[in-house]
Motif scaffolding. Structure first.
Motif, PDB file in Angstrom:
ATOM      1  N   SER A  77      18.162  23.481  49.710  1.00 18.15           N
ATOM      2  CA  SER A  77      19.587  23.144  49.723  1.00 18.15           C
ATOM      3  C   SER A  77      20.341  23.858  48.605  1.00 18.15           C
ATOM      4  O   SER A  77      21.467  24.335  48.809  1.00 18.15           O
ATOM      5  CB  SER A  77      19.764  21.624  49.583  1.00 18.15           C
ATOM      6  OG  SER A  77      19.251  20.948  50.710  1.00 18.15           O
ATOM      7  N   LYS A 139      24.401  28.637  58.276  1.00 22.08           N
ATOM      8  CA  LYS A 139      24.504  27.566  57.274  1.00 22.08           C
ATOM      9  C   LYS A 139      25.212  28.069  56.022  1.00 22.08           C
ATOM     10  O   LYS A 139      26.082  27.395  55.456  1.00 22.08           O
ATOM     11  CB  LYS A 139      23.109  27.031  56.943  1.00 22.08           C
ATOM     12  CG  LYS A 139      22.365  26.452  58.149  1.00 22.08           C
ATOM     13  CD  LYS A 139      20.947  26.078  57.803  1.00 22.08           C
ATOM     14  CE  LYS A 139      20.206  25.509  58.998  1.00 22.08           C
ATOM     15  NZ  LYS A 139      20.136  26.410  60.154  1.00 22.08           N
ATOM     16  N   TRP A 205      29.191  21.162  48.684  1.00 20.60           N
ATOM     17  CA  TRP A 205      28.200  20.125  49.022  1.00 20.60           C
ATOM     18  C   TRP A 205      28.587  19.400  50.302  1.00 20.60           C
ATOM     19  O   TRP A 205      27.715  19.015  51.100  1.00 20.60           O
ATOM     20  CB  TRP A 205      28.067  19.133  47.876  1.00 20.60           C
ATOM     21  CG  TRP A 205      27.592  19.782  46.614  1.00 20.60           C
ATOM     22  CD1 TRP A 205      28.279  19.917  45.447  1.00 20.60           C
ATOM     23  CD2 TRP A 205      26.325  20.421  46.393  1.00 20.60           C
ATOM     24  NE1 TRP A 205      27.528  20.600  44.519  1.00 20.60           N
ATOM     25  CE2 TRP A 205      26.331  20.916  45.071  1.00 20.60           C
ATOM     26  CE3 TRP A 205      25.206  20.627  47.180  1.00 20.60           C
ATOM     27  CZ2 TRP A 205      25.241  21.603  44.530  1.00 20.60           C
ATOM     28  CZ3 TRP A 205      24.126  21.311  46.645  1.00 20.60           C
ATOM     29  CH2 TRP A 205      24.159  21.786  45.332  1.00 20.60           C
ATOM     30  N   VAL A 209      26.249  19.407  53.876  1.00 17.79           N
ATOM     31  CA  VAL A 209      25.822  18.264  54.690  1.00 17.79           C
ATOM     32  C   VAL A 209      25.962  18.596  56.163  1.00 17.79           C
ATOM     33  O   VAL A 209      25.075  18.320  56.982  1.00 17.79           O
ATOM     34  CB  VAL A 209      26.652  17.012  54.332  1.00 17.79           C
ATOM     35  CG1 VAL A 209      26.293  15.863  55.252  1.00 17.79           C
ATOM     36  CG2 VAL A 209      26.428  16.617  52.887  1.00 17.79           C
ATOM     37  N   GLU A 212      23.393  21.571  57.192  1.00 19.42           N
ATOM     38  CA  GLU A 212      21.962  21.244  57.240  1.00 19.42           C
ATOM     39  C   GLU A 212      21.608  20.272  58.353  1.00 19.42           C
ATOM     40  O   GLU A 212      20.438  19.943  58.530  1.00 19.42           O
ATOM     41  CB  GLU A 212      21.511  20.682  55.900  1.00 19.42           C
ATOM     42  CG  GLU A 212      21.489  21.727  54.801  1.00 19.42           C
ATOM     43  CD  GLU A 212      20.784  21.257  53.551  1.00 19.42           C
ATOM     44  OE1 GLU A 212      20.237  22.100  52.838  1.00 19.42           O
ATOM     45  OE2 GLU A 212      20.785  20.045  53.284  1.00 19.42           O
ATOM     46  N   GLN A 213      22.579  19.816  59.087  1.00 20.46           N
ATOM     47  CA  GLN A 213      22.296  18.966  60.224  1.00 20.46           C
ATOM     48  C   GLN A 213      22.387  19.735  61.539  1.00 20.46           C
ATOM     49  O   GLN A 213      22.424  19.155  62.613  1.00 20.46           O
ATOM     50  CB  GLN A 213      23.264  17.774  60.229  1.00 20.46           C
ATOM     51  CG  GLN A 213      23.058  16.847  59.035  1.00 20.46           C
ATOM     52  CD  GLN A 213      23.969  15.643  59.044  1.00 20.46           C
ATOM     53  OE1 GLN A 213      24.712  15.431  59.990  1.00 20.46           O
ATOM     54  NE2 GLN A 213      23.912  14.850  57.998  1.00 20.46           N
ATOM     55  N   GLY A 221      19.665  17.691  54.034  1.00 18.30           N
ATOM     56  CA  GLY A 221      20.254  17.214  55.280  1.00 18.30           C
ATOM     57  C   GLY A 221      19.222  17.020  56.373  1.00 18.30           C
ATOM     58  O   GLY A 221      19.268  16.047  57.128  1.00 18.30           O
ATOM     59  N   HIS A 222      18.278  17.960  56.474  1.00 15.75           N
ATOM     60  CA  HIS A 222      17.199  17.827  57.459  1.00 15.75           C
ATOM     61  C   HIS A 222      16.341  16.601  57.148  1.00 15.75           C
ATOM     62  O   HIS A 222      15.951  15.870  58.066  1.00 15.75           O
ATOM     63  CB  HIS A 222      16.342  19.084  57.431  1.00 15.75           C
ATOM     64  CG  HIS A 222      15.060  18.971  58.187  1.00 15.75           C
ATOM     65  ND1 HIS A 222      15.003  18.942  59.562  1.00 15.75           N
ATOM     66  CD2 HIS A 222      13.771  18.866  57.745  1.00 15.75           C
ATOM     67  CE1 HIS A 222      13.754  18.821  59.951  1.00 15.75           C
ATOM     68  NE2 HIS A 222      12.986  18.774  58.879  1.00 15.75           N
ATOM     69  N   GLY A 239      18.932  10.925  49.899  1.00 14.73           N
ATOM     70  CA  GLY A 239      19.628  12.187  50.143  1.00 14.73           C
ATOM     71  C   GLY A 239      21.086  12.132  49.709  1.00 14.73           C
ATOM     72  O   GLY A 239      21.590  13.065  49.072  1.00 14.73           O
ATOM     73  N   TYR A 243      22.977  14.408  46.776  1.00 13.56           N
ATOM     74  CA  TYR A 243      24.239  15.126  46.945  1.00 13.56           C
ATOM     75  C   TYR A 243      25.254  14.703  45.881  1.00 13.56           C
ATOM     76  O   TYR A 243      25.974  15.535  45.314  1.00 13.56           O
ATOM     77  CB  TYR A 243      24.823  14.869  48.333  1.00 13.56           C
ATOM     78  CG  TYR A 243      24.184  15.654  49.447  1.00 13.56           C
ATOM     79  CD1 TYR A 243      24.032  17.033  49.346  1.00 13.56           C
ATOM     80  CD2 TYR A 243      23.748  15.033  50.613  1.00 13.56           C
ATOM     81  CE1 TYR A 243      23.464  17.768  50.379  1.00 13.56           C
ATOM     82  CE2 TYR A 243      23.183  15.753  51.648  1.00 13.56           C
ATOM     83  CZ  TYR A 243      23.040  17.124  51.524  1.00 13.56           C
ATOM     84  OH  TYR A 243      22.473  17.844  52.546  1.00 13.56           O
TER      85      TYR A 243
END
Length: 275
Positions: A77, A139, A205, A209, A212-213, A221-222, A239, A243
């Motif tokens: 991340s 990403k 940040w 989020v 990463e989804q 995020g994963h 998580g 963040y």
């Protein structure tokens, strides 16, 4: 002879004590909220299935750290956020210089930027996947997309706020356009640029989020998405806490850099007061 050193030491102790008291006041409400949260969980008022307690979250974070799950995802991340932040700042600065230094550049750049910044990031995710695939590139670009707008807006405003008389004076003295930009425009717009970077760091940040989804196989995020499938609210809150801490730390770093880079303003104010 020892009067001034004693005053200096006393002043430093006073500043240190005042800083400690301010730190305690600033985070007292957070500590109180955590205490109430834990008390509610222990009393059964807050079901752990819906919201894990602070103690359970700390225990889960420690377990994820020991089995290397949290550090590995955190590094991924950080890499994505860092790459997107650098790219977004570079693009935002370049566009702000083009729009701020030229009327033609403003006409070309500003209108598209004002329209693009109102587009919701989630609506762009399908297009980014279609254009750039499902690897790391979309990403990073999503993060850069969110970062460039506050940098552009603040730096553009800073450039346009510079006193035109200074520019005219520089031209009268025979300074080249590059020297005017380097010695007058950039220092004059630097405070606004740093404000934009502070906003950009926080937005990076938020965008991470979202990024990463989207078809991610690693990252915080994963990790949170996997936890959602198993109803592990403790991992999800770990998580979110990561963040939040990263956002706070990155903001403090930018503020420290701002204090160092703008130290000359304090000296200028003192010199002006002495006159």
């Amino acid at each position: 002879m020892n009067l001034f050193p004693a005053r200096t030491a006393s002043h430093q102790r006073s500043l240190s004590t005042g800083g400690l008291l301010r730190f305690c006041r600033r985070y007292l409400s957070v500590a109180l909220l955590l205490v109430l949260w834990q008390a509610g969980a222990q009393a059964g008022l807050i079901p752990s299935r819906l919201l894990a307690s602070p103690v359970q979250i700390v225990h889960t974070a420690w377990s994820l750290t020991l089995d290397r799950t949290l550090p590995q995802n955190l590094l991924v991340s950080l890499g994505r956020a860092g790459a997107g932040l650098v790219l977004g700042i570079a693009v935002g600065v370049a566009l702000a210089l083009v729009a701020g230094l030229s009327r033609v550049g403003e006409d070309i750049v500003d209108a598209p930027m004002q329209m693009a910044r109102t587009l919701p990031a989630l609506a762009l995710v399908p297009l980014f996947i279609l254009w750039f695939g499902i690897g790391e590139l979309p990403k990073i670009l999503l993060v850069a997309l969110g970062v460039k707008f506050p940098v552009y807006l603040n730096l553009y405003k800073g450039i346009r706020s510079i006193d035109p008389k200074l520019i005219e004076l520089a031209k009268t003295l025979g300074l080249s356009r590059w020297k005017i930009i380097r010695d007058i425009i950039i220092p004059g717009a630097l405070p606004d640029l740093l404000v934009g970077i502070r906003f950009a760091v926080g937005i990076s940040w938020l965008m991470l989020v979202v990024a990463e989804q989207v078809n991610a196989d690693s990252g915080i995020g994963h990790m949170m998405m996997d936890a959602e499938d198993f109803l592990r609210t403790d991992i999800i809150l770990v998580g979110l806490a990561v963040y939040a801490v990263l956002g706070l730390l990155s903001d403090q770093i930018v503020r420290l850099a701002e204090g160092r880079l703008l130290r000359w303003r304090g000296r200028t104010a003192v010199q002006g007061g002495r006159r």
